[in-house]
Scaffold this motif. Structure first.
Motif, PDB file in Angstrom:
ATOM      1  N   SER A   1       0.967  -0.955   0.085  1.00  0.00           N
ATOM      2  CA  SER A   1      -0.011   0.177  -0.031  1.00  0.00           C
ATOM      3  C   SER A   1       0.607   0.877  -0.108  1.00  0.00           C
ATOM      4  N   PHE A   2       0.699   2.247  -1.169  1.00  0.00           N
ATOM      5  CA  PHE A   2       1.155   3.252  -1.049  1.00  0.00           C
ATOM      6  C   PHE A   2       0.238   4.524  -0.711  1.00  0.00           C
ATOM      7  N   THR A   3       0.839   5.956   0.195  1.00  0.00           N
ATOM      8  CA  THR A   3       0.212   6.991   0.436  1.00  0.00           C
ATOM      9  C   THR A   3       0.515   8.123  -0.259  1.00  0.00           C
ATOM     10  N   ALA A   4      -0.436   7.971  -1.324  1.00  0.00           N
ATOM     11  CA  ALA A   4      -0.299   9.975  -2.579  1.00  0.00           C
ATOM     12  C   ALA A   4      -0.606  10.409  -2.303  1.00  0.00           C
ATOM     13  N   LEU A   5      -1.446  10.307  -0.701  1.00  0.00           N
ATOM     14  CA  LEU A   5      -2.110  11.711  -0.399  1.00  0.00           C
ATOM     15  C   LEU A   5      -2.824  11.416   0.986  1.00  0.00           C
TER      16      LEU A   5
ATOM     17  N   SER B   1       6.372  18.425  -6.510  1.00  0.00           N
ATOM     18  CA  SER B   1       7.111  17.381  -7.311  1.00  0.00           C
ATOM     19  C   SER B   1       6.689  16.650  -7.581  1.00  0.00           C
ATOM     20  N   SER B   2       7.222  16.013  -8.918  1.00  0.00           N
ATOM     21  CA  SER B   2       6.425  15.028  -9.626  1.00  0.00           C
ATOM     22  C   SER B   2       6.956  13.878  -8.682  1.00  0.00           C
ATOM     23  N   GLY B   3       5.753  13.481  -8.642  1.00  0.00           N
ATOM     24  CA  GLY B   3       4.733  12.079  -8.154  1.00  0.00           C
ATOM     25  C   GLY B   3       4.353  12.384  -5.991  1.00  0.00           C
ATOM     26  N   CYS B   4       3.880  13.548  -6.209  1.00  0.00           N
ATOM     27  CA  CYS B   4       3.376  14.817  -4.827  1.00  0.00           C
ATOM     28  C   CYS B   4       1.625  14.430  -4.870  1.00  0.00           C
ATOM     29  N   GLY B   5       1.281  13.557  -5.712  1.00  0.00           N
ATOM     30  CA  GLY B   5      -0.105  13.135  -6.014  1.00  0.00           C
ATOM     31  C   GLY B   5      -1.091  14.286  -6.326  1.00  0.00           C
ATOM     32  N   LYS B   6       0.019  15.433  -7.557  1.00  0.00           N
ATOM     33  CA  LYS B   6      -1.495  15.936  -8.109  1.00  0.00           C
ATOM     34  C   LYS B   6      -2.394  16.030  -8.685  1.00  0.00           C
ATOM     35  N   SER B   7      -1.996  14.683  -9.944  1.00  0.00           N
ATOM     36  CA  SER B   7      -2.815  14.546 -10.916  1.00  0.00           C
ATOM     37  C   SER B   7      -3.545  13.512  -9.771  1.00  0.00           C
ATOM     38  N   THR B   8      -3.563  12.881  -8.910  1.00  0.00           N
ATOM     39  CA  THR B   8      -4.285  12.266  -7.964  1.00  0.00           C
ATOM     40  C   THR B   8      -4.877  13.029  -7.551  1.00  0.00           C
ATOM     41  N   LEU B   9      -4.972  14.139  -7.070  1.00  0.00           N
ATOM     42  CA  LEU B   9      -6.040  15.103  -6.617  1.00  0.00           C
ATOM     43  C   LEU B   9      -6.947  15.300  -7.874  1.00  0.00           C
TER      44      LEU B   9
ATOM     45  N   PHE C   1      -6.766  17.440 -19.391  1.00  0.00           N
ATOM     46  CA  PHE C   1      -5.323  15.661 -18.963  1.00  0.00           C
ATOM     47  C   PHE C   1      -3.987  16.419 -18.483  1.00  0.00           C
ATOM     48  N   GLN C   2      -3.047  16.216 -17.483  1.00  0.00           N
ATOM     49  CA  GLN C   2      -1.697  15.575 -18.456  1.00  0.00           C
ATOM     50  C   GLN C   2      -0.988  15.271 -19.390  1.00  0.00           C
ATOM     51  N   HIS C   3      -2.156  13.690 -19.927  1.00  0.00           N
ATOM     52  CA  HIS C   3      -1.354  13.473 -21.130  1.00  0.00           C
ATOM     53  C   HIS C   3      -2.278  13.978 -22.548  1.00  0.00           C
TER      54      HIS C   3
ATOM     55  N   ASP D   1      -4.530  19.992 -15.513  1.00  0.00           N
ATOM     56  CA  ASP D   1      -3.277  19.187 -15.046  1.00  0.00           C
ATOM     57  C   ASP D   1      -2.098  19.643 -15.939  1.00  0.00           C
ATOM     58  N   GLU D   2      -1.187  20.600 -15.869  1.00  0.00           N
ATOM     59  CA  GLU D   2      -0.195  20.593 -16.353  1.00  0.00           C
ATOM     60  C   GLU D   2       0.084  21.477 -18.195  1.00  0.00           C
ATOM     61  N   PRO D   3      -1.731  22.150 -17.781  1.00  0.00           N
ATOM     62  CA  PRO D   3      -1.965  21.601 -19.402  1.00  0.00           C
ATOM     63  C   PRO D   3      -1.211  22.677 -20.824  1.00  0.00           C
TER      64      PRO D   3
ATOM     65  N   THR E   1       0.654  23.044 -12.077  1.00  0.00           N
ATOM     66  CA  THR E   1       1.702  23.697 -13.022  1.00  0.00           C
ATOM     67  C   THR E   1       3.547  23.320 -12.678  1.00  0.00           C
ATOM     68  N   HIS E   2       4.497  22.459 -13.004  1.00  0.00           N
ATOM     69  CA  HIS E   2       5.756  23.086 -12.734  1.00  0.00           C
ATOM     70  C   HIS E   2       5.880  24.330 -12.529  1.00  0.00           C
ATOM     71  N   ASP E   3       5.795  24.790 -13.511  1.00  0.00           N
ATOM     72  CA  ASP E   3       6.078  26.397 -13.648  1.00  0.00           C
ATOM     73  C   ASP E   3       5.350  27.342 -12.911  1.00  0.00           C
TER      74      ASP E   3
HETATM   75  N1  LIG Z   1      -3.227   4.054 -10.057  1.00  0.00           N
HETATM   76  C1  LIG Z   1      -2.067   3.988  -9.367  1.00  0.00           C
HETATM   77  N2  LIG Z   1      -1.836   3.464  -8.677  1.00  0.00           N
HETATM   78  C2  LIG Z   1      -0.535   2.554  -7.991  1.00  0.00           C
HETATM   79  N3  LIG Z   1       0.174   3.992  -7.744  1.00  0.00           N
HETATM   80  C3  LIG Z   1      -0.335   5.561  -7.884  1.00  0.00           C
HETATM   81  C4  LIG Z   1      -1.202   5.259  -9.457  1.00  0.00           C
HETATM   82  N4  LIG Z   1      -1.149   6.666  -9.499  1.00  0.00           N
HETATM   83  C5  LIG Z   1      -0.558   7.365  -8.613  1.00  0.00           C
HETATM   84  N5  LIG Z   1       0.360   6.744  -8.527  1.00  0.00           N
HETATM   85  C6  LIG Z   1       1.374   6.610  -7.177  1.00  0.00           C
HETATM   86  O1  LIG Z   1       1.283   8.046  -6.873  1.00  0.00           O
HETATM   87  C7  LIG Z   1       2.121   8.844  -6.785  1.00  0.00           C
HETATM   88  C8  LIG Z   1       1.269  10.031  -6.594  1.00  0.00           C
HETATM   89  O2  LIG Z   1       0.626  10.333  -8.394  1.00  0.00           O
HETATM   90  P1  LIG Z   1       0.185  11.714  -9.343  1.00  0.00           P
HETATM   91  O3  LIG Z   1       0.313  11.371 -10.400  1.00  0.00           O
HETATM   92  O4  LIG Z   1      -0.855  11.673  -8.761  1.00  0.00           O
HETATM   93  O5  LIG Z   1       1.848  12.405  -8.946  1.00  0.00           O
HETATM   94  P2  LIG Z   1       2.088  14.012  -9.577  1.00  0.00           P
HETATM   95  O6  LIG Z   1       2.112  15.046  -8.930  1.00  0.00           O
HETATM   96  O7  LIG Z   1       1.004  13.842 -10.579  1.00  0.00           O
HETATM   97  O8  LIG Z   1       3.252  13.847 -10.249  1.00  0.00           O
HETATM   98  P3  LIG Z   1       4.045  14.151 -11.744  1.00  0.00           P
HETATM   99  O9  LIG Z   1       4.131  15.451 -11.688  1.00  0.00           O
HETATM  100  O10 LIG Z   1       5.117  13.823 -11.843  1.00  0.00           O
HETATM  101  O11 LIG Z   1       2.305  14.273 -12.859  1.00  0.00           O
HETATM  102  C9  LIG Z   1       2.821   8.690  -7.308  1.00  0.00           C
HETATM  103  O12 LIG Z   1       4.042   8.024  -6.485  1.00  0.00           O
HETATM  104  C10 LIG Z   1       2.325   7.891  -8.081  1.00  0.00           C
HETATM  105  O13 LIG Z   1       3.058   6.506  -8.770  1.00  0.00           O
END
Ligand SMILES: Nc1ncnc2c1ncn2[C@@H]1O[C@H](COP(=O)(O)OP(=O)(O)OP(=O)(O)O)[C@@H](O)[C@H]1O
Ligand SMILES: [Mg+2]
Length: 271
Positions: free
Chosen positions: A20-24, A42-50, A83-85, A162-164, A199-201
């Motif tokens: 289990s991984f805590t994204a937020l 920074s990358s991976g801090c959960g912005k897209s998750t939010l 979306f980011q992509h 998301d980083e449009p 954004t990262h900018d």
């Molecule tokens: N579906 C998923 N299953 C497991 N882990 C996930 C999933 N989606 C995201 N994560 C993890 O959750 C964390 C946050 O991901 P997220 O995509 O929200 O980051 P982010 O801030 O948008 O990063 P970036 O700036 O690179 O876009 C990362 O460590 C990622 O590996």
């Protein structure tokens, strides 16, 4: 109608292969109706998750997000998303992609009205000549401009972005930033909106936002909420030359990189 957003003790755990991984973790903040808020971290801090939870395509492990006091329950026609992509339908031309987006939120418009709006927005993002092209015939930056045009043309109360502008060249980026600000403020054809902008900018965040929410990673948390002290309308070239801008920018950079420096055992960046 303008909408406010309350993020209330949001925790998101991802579970994969018994791990289990805590994204937020315990993320709380509010966004006022009509506010433009940027999220930086920074990358991976959960912005897209939010954003995925705000959009309603993902559910939190704990806590909730409310829009106008109502907990989010799935996607809604009050929210437009970039979306980011890039996320266009590959079997539809650029204008059909946009017209399809409009159809989801404005069911009362005729097909020709929807196509007219689509053409207007393709023109605004500088792609009028490419309206009948399919996504595979467009560059990455062009596809992202179509996705932005689609979200703007939908004219929703809330815009989630998301980083449009990440994949977009500097000139078009400036044009799109101005267009976004104009539509956010309301331009006669569109109502004022609430915008959540990832954004990262740092310069982009300062120029566009009322407030910046800085996040830290592992687990993703709110590090600081920083109001942007510059009056609107902001003149980009004049503002960036002022000493107040330089000081504010440095403060943000120190906060941003201070987080990274802490992790690698270094000092805060002094510019
Ligand atoms: N579906 C998923 N299953 C497991 N882990 C996930 C999933 N989606 C995201 N994560 C993890 O959750 C964390 C946050 O991901 P997220 O995509 O929200 O980051 P982010 O801030 O948008 O990063 P970036 O700036 O690179 O876009 C990362 O460590 C990622 O590996
Ligand atoms: Mg992301």
């Amino acid at each position: 109608m303008l909408s406010n957003i309350e993020v209330d003790n949001l925790t998101v755990n991802y579970t994969a292969k018994n791990h289990s991984f805590t994204a937020l973790e315990d993320v709380s903040f509010s966004i006022e109706a009509g506010e433009f808020v940027s999220i930086i971290g920074s990358s991976g801090c959960g912005k897209s998750t939010l954003l995925s939870i705000l959009e309603g395509i993902n559910t939190p492990t704990k806590g909730e997000i409310r829009i106008d006091g109502k907990p989010i329950n799935g996607t809604g026609t009050d929210r437009g998303v970039v979306f980011q992509h890039y996320s266009l339908f590959p079997w539809m031309t650029a204008r059909k992609n946009i017209a399809f987006g409009i159809k989801q939120v404005k069911k009362d418009l005729s097909k020709s009205e929807r196509l007219n709006i689509a053409d207007k927005f393709l023109d605004k993002v500088g792609l009028e000549e490419f309206k009948d092209k399919y996504p595979s015939q467009l560059s990455g930056g062009m596809q992202q401009r179509v996705a932005i045009a689609r979200a703007l043309a939908m004219n929703t109360d809330i815009l989630l972005m998301d980083e449009p502008f990440g994949a977009i060249d500097a000139k078009n980026r400036t044009i799109l930033q101005e267009l976004l600000l104009k539509l956010w403020e309301g331009d006669g054809t569109q109502e004022k909106k609430t915008v959540v902008f990832v954004t990262h900018d740092i310069d982009e965040a300062i120029l566009l936002s009322d407030r910046i929410i800085m996040m830290t990673a592992n687990p993703g948390k709110v590090r600081k909420e920083i109001p942007v002290p510059f009056e609107r309308p902001r003149n980009r070239s004049e503002l960036v030359q002022t000493s107040e801008y330089g000081k504010f920018r440095n403060k943000l950079i120190n906060l941003f990189y201070g987080d990274i420096a802490e992790k690698i055992g270094g000092n805060e960046v002094v510019l």
